[in-house]
Design a protein around this motif. Sequence first.
Motif, PDB file in Angstrom:
ATOM      1  N   SER A 195       0.841  -1.196   0.000  1.00 30.20           N
ATOM      2  CA  SER A 195       0.000   0.000   0.000  1.00 30.20           C
ATOM      3  C   SER A 195       0.880   1.253   0.000  1.00 30.20           C
ATOM      4  N   TYR A 196       0.516   2.213  -0.852  1.00 30.38           N
ATOM      5  CA  TYR A 196       1.277   3.468  -0.968  1.00 30.38           C
ATOM      6  C   TYR A 196       0.327   4.658  -0.856  1.00 30.38           C
ATOM      7  N   THR A 197       0.819   5.720  -0.235  1.00 24.95           N
ATOM      8  CA  THR A 197       0.050   6.958  -0.117  1.00 24.95           C
ATOM      9  C   THR A 197       0.377   7.858  -1.302  1.00 24.95           C
ATOM     10  N   VAL A 198      -0.636   8.336  -1.996  1.00 20.71           N
ATOM     11  CA  VAL A 198      -0.442   9.214  -3.150  1.00 20.71           C
ATOM     12  C   VAL A 198      -0.090  10.617  -2.649  1.00 20.71           C
ATOM     13  N   ILE A 199       1.060  11.129  -3.087  1.00 22.04           N
ATOM     14  CA  ILE A 199       1.467  12.489  -2.685  1.00 22.04           C
ATOM     15  C   ILE A 199       1.485  13.463  -3.858  1.00 22.04           C
ATOM     16  N   GLY A 200       1.347  12.941  -5.079  1.00 20.06           N
ATOM     17  CA  GLY A 200       1.374  13.823  -6.242  1.00 20.06           C
ATOM     18  C   GLY A 200       0.810  13.146  -7.475  1.00 20.06           C
ATOM     19  N   VAL A 201       0.416  13.986  -8.452  1.00 21.51           N
ATOM     20  CA  VAL A 201      -0.083  13.504  -9.744  1.00 21.51           C
ATOM     21  C   VAL A 201       0.726  14.192 -10.837  1.00 21.51           C
ATOM     22  N   LEU A 202       1.257  13.403 -11.764  1.00 19.03           N
ATOM     23  CA  LEU A 202       2.055  13.956 -12.853  1.00 19.03           C
ATOM     24  C   LEU A 202       1.171  14.675 -13.860  1.00 19.03           C
TER      25      LEU A 202
END
Length: 414
Positions: free
Chosen positions: A190-197
Amino acid sequence: MNLIENVREALKSVKVNFLRTVLTGAIIAIGISSLVGMLTAIDGIKAQIAESFAGLGANSFDIRNKGESGGRVVQEGKTEKIYPRIDYREASQFKQEFSAIGISTVFTSVTGIAEVKRGSKKTNPNTRIRGGDENYLSIKAIKLAKGRNFSQMDVRYGSAVAIIGKEIEETLFNAGEDPINDKVTFLGRSYTVIGVLDKQGGVGQDQGADRQILIPIENASRLDLRGSFNYRITGVASDPGKIDYEMGQAIGIMRKIRQDRVAQEDSFELAKSQSVAESLEEVAGYLRIGGFGIGFITLLGASIGLMNIMLVSVTERTREIGIRKALGATPLRIRQQFLIEAIVICVIGGIFGMMLGIGIGNIIANFIGPGGFLIPWLWMIISFIICIAVGLIAGYIPAFKASKLDPIESLRYE
């Protein structure tokens, strides 16, 4: 009968035989549009690819495994020694030591067939997972649409954070839903989203750049259970004028880290990003030659068609030629009349062909990869010159035939 009068007569003939002029001009227009269209499309595609490399600049270079994959290097048909891959420890050490000279980024490809999940939603198993550090986005000229970049702490401790591509956001999140600080799952973690390209697009149907996920390089290295990942380094010199000197420094640092002996060749490869642009230009040059060749063959067929039409025109206007000669027109003026008529038809067809070619070329280029509208002034000028040349070549034989007609026999012609 002077030159100006010949021009008037040529324009009058074009107007009187309007349908024939349109059909003949269409032959030339198709030839010119194929030439200009192909060359415009090639230039448009090249400009889009070159733009994707533009962010690297002329002062960056890549360090990678010898032979691209770290396997056997073949030279002159002989298989040479196997060079060990650049591992994560070596790449990280290089980044640390090179920081006294310039900035660099360490990155690797984890997989290209990951499936990403969020709740009941999931992507197709074609997502690319890539490990990178805090310098990766800036050096590779990739922009963030929202959120933040990796921090030094994220990279150092391998935090379970991720920066997702635009297509991943659109697949897993509803319109208006903010993905920042939400969680996604891939590769069993599981990963936390910190940005969107930012949307990057791609070539044709391959929109892979928008289907990628970036994770901290330290986190990616933990997934390298078999030590099979290819770690690459992109360095940026402090000044474009010092690129060769600082590349030499980078080679020295890497040789020390890799423990290459004095007489031993480098166990890694180093290449300027500028060499990528040079290779791109070379490929584009071959494509232009191919496009010009195909367009030339089409124009050759068009010129034969024009010559045939002009020969028919001479036959139809035999009595008219006889009358002009009886009134004192010289063979030179007769030749000029038919040559000017052929050139006028070619120029009219060429103008429409250029407009059609520019439109088709830009449509093809934008279909392969979204880009701007390109007007190829050089190819337009060359095409205009070609139109005049085709008119002269295709019109000369009919004009010469007309100038040699006997006026008495011409007046008898029915």
